[in-house]
Design a protein around this motif. Structure first.
Motif, short mmCIF file in Angstrom:
data_model
loop_
_atom_site.label_atom_id
_atom_site.label_comp_id
_atom_site.label_asym_id
_atom_site.label_seq_id
_atom_site.Cartn_x
_atom_site.Cartn_y
_atom_site.Cartn_z
N ARG A 130 34.68 -65.41 7.95
CA ARG A 130 34.91 -65.93 9.30
C ARG A 130 35.90 -67.08 9.28
O ARG A 130 36.80 -67.17 10.11
CB ARG A 130 33.58 -66.39 9.93
CG ARG A 130 33.75 -66.86 11.36
CD ARG A 130 32.43 -67.18 12.03
NE ARG A 130 31.62 -68.14 11.31
CZ ARG A 130 31.78 -69.47 11.37
NH1 ARG A 130 32.76 -69.98 12.09
NH2 ARG A 130 31.01 -70.28 10.70
N LEU A 131 35.77 -67.98 8.30
CA LEU A 131 36.69 -69.11 8.22
C LEU A 131 38.12 -68.65 7.93
O LEU A 131 39.08 -69.20 8.48
CB LEU A 131 36.21 -70.10 7.16
CG LEU A 131 34.92 -70.84 7.51
CD1 LEU A 131 34.46 -71.69 6.33
CD2 LEU A 131 35.09 -71.68 8.75
N LEU A 132 38.27 -67.63 7.08
CA LEU A 132 39.61 -67.11 6.81
C LEU A 132 40.22 -66.47 8.06
O LEU A 132 41.42 -66.64 8.32
CB LEU A 132 39.56 -66.09 5.67
CG LEU A 132 39.35 -66.67 4.27
CD1 LEU A 132 39.14 -65.54 3.27
CD2 LEU A 132 40.53 -67.53 3.87
N LEU A 133 39.41 -65.75 8.84
CA LEU A 133 39.91 -65.15 10.07
C LEU A 133 40.32 -66.22 11.08
O LEU A 133 41.35 -66.10 11.75
CB LEU A 133 38.86 -64.23 10.67
CG LEU A 133 38.65 -62.91 9.95
CD1 LEU A 133 37.45 -62.17 10.53
CD2 LEU A 133 39.89 -62.04 10.03
N GLU A 134 39.53 -67.28 11.19
CA GLU A 134 39.87 -68.36 12.12
C GLU A 134 41.15 -69.06 11.67
O GLU A 134 41.97 -69.46 12.50
CB GLU A 134 38.71 -69.35 12.21
CG GLU A 134 37.54 -68.82 13.01
CD GLU A 134 36.36 -69.78 13.04
OE1 GLU A 134 36.47 -70.90 12.48
OE2 GLU A 134 35.32 -69.40 13.60
N LYS A 135 41.34 -69.21 10.36
CA LYS A 135 42.55 -69.84 9.83
C LYS A 135 43.77 -68.99 10.16
O LYS A 135 44.82 -69.51 10.54
CB LYS A 135 42.41 -70.03 8.31
CG LYS A 135 43.48 -70.84 7.68
CD LYS A 135 43.18 -71.04 6.22
CE LYS A 135 44.25 -71.87 5.54
NZ LYS A 135 43.97 -72.06 4.10
#
Length: 140
Positions: A130-135
């Motif tokens: 999720r954090l990679l997608l938000e980044k």
């Protein structure tokens, strides 16, 4: 050209037509078999949910119940395959759509789940993803 068999005939004569028709028959048999198994497994799950697994005995508790349900459902489905026009199913399809919409509305009203509740069950792998997608979204 009236059907797929005629395309096979146009390309490879009578042998092509037979091969195309045989392939269509095999495909349809596979679809029908999968549909019968789908119905039987769902009916079995519904029976277990309504009655309860602990209180069932005999044939109803057997692992072969799915096969018995399939044998019971096939004679009911065969006459439906003889109906050639879908317009005859308009009323039943409308009723089915109403039931589906009612069920979805009931689930949304009865079982609301907040986004923060879903995040509480997040595993470390989901968090990283999720954090990679938000980044990535912020870079765009």
């Amino acid at each position: 050209i009236m059907g797929f068999g005629d395309v096979g005939f146009a390309l490879y004569s009578a042998t092509g037509k037979r091969l195309v028709n045989a392939a269509i028959i095999c495909c349809q048999m596979g679809f029908c078999t999968a549909y019968c198994v789908f119905i039987a497994e769902n009916l079995q799950m519904a029976i277990f949910e309504v009655v309860g697994c602990g209180s069932i005995s005999g044939l109803w508790a057997s692992e072969n119940l799915v096969y018995w349900i399939i044998l019971a459902v096939i004679p009911l489905q065969i006459p439906l395959t003889w109906i050639r026009q879908l317009k005859y199913f308009a009323l039943t399809n409308f009723i089915a759509n109403i039931i589906i919409l009612t069920t979805v509305a009931f689930m949304y009203i009865s079982f609301p789940v907040s986004y923060t509740h879903l995040r509480a069950h997040e595993t470390p792998e989901h968090l990283v993803c999720r954090l990679l997608l938000e980044k990535k979204k912020r870079r765009r």
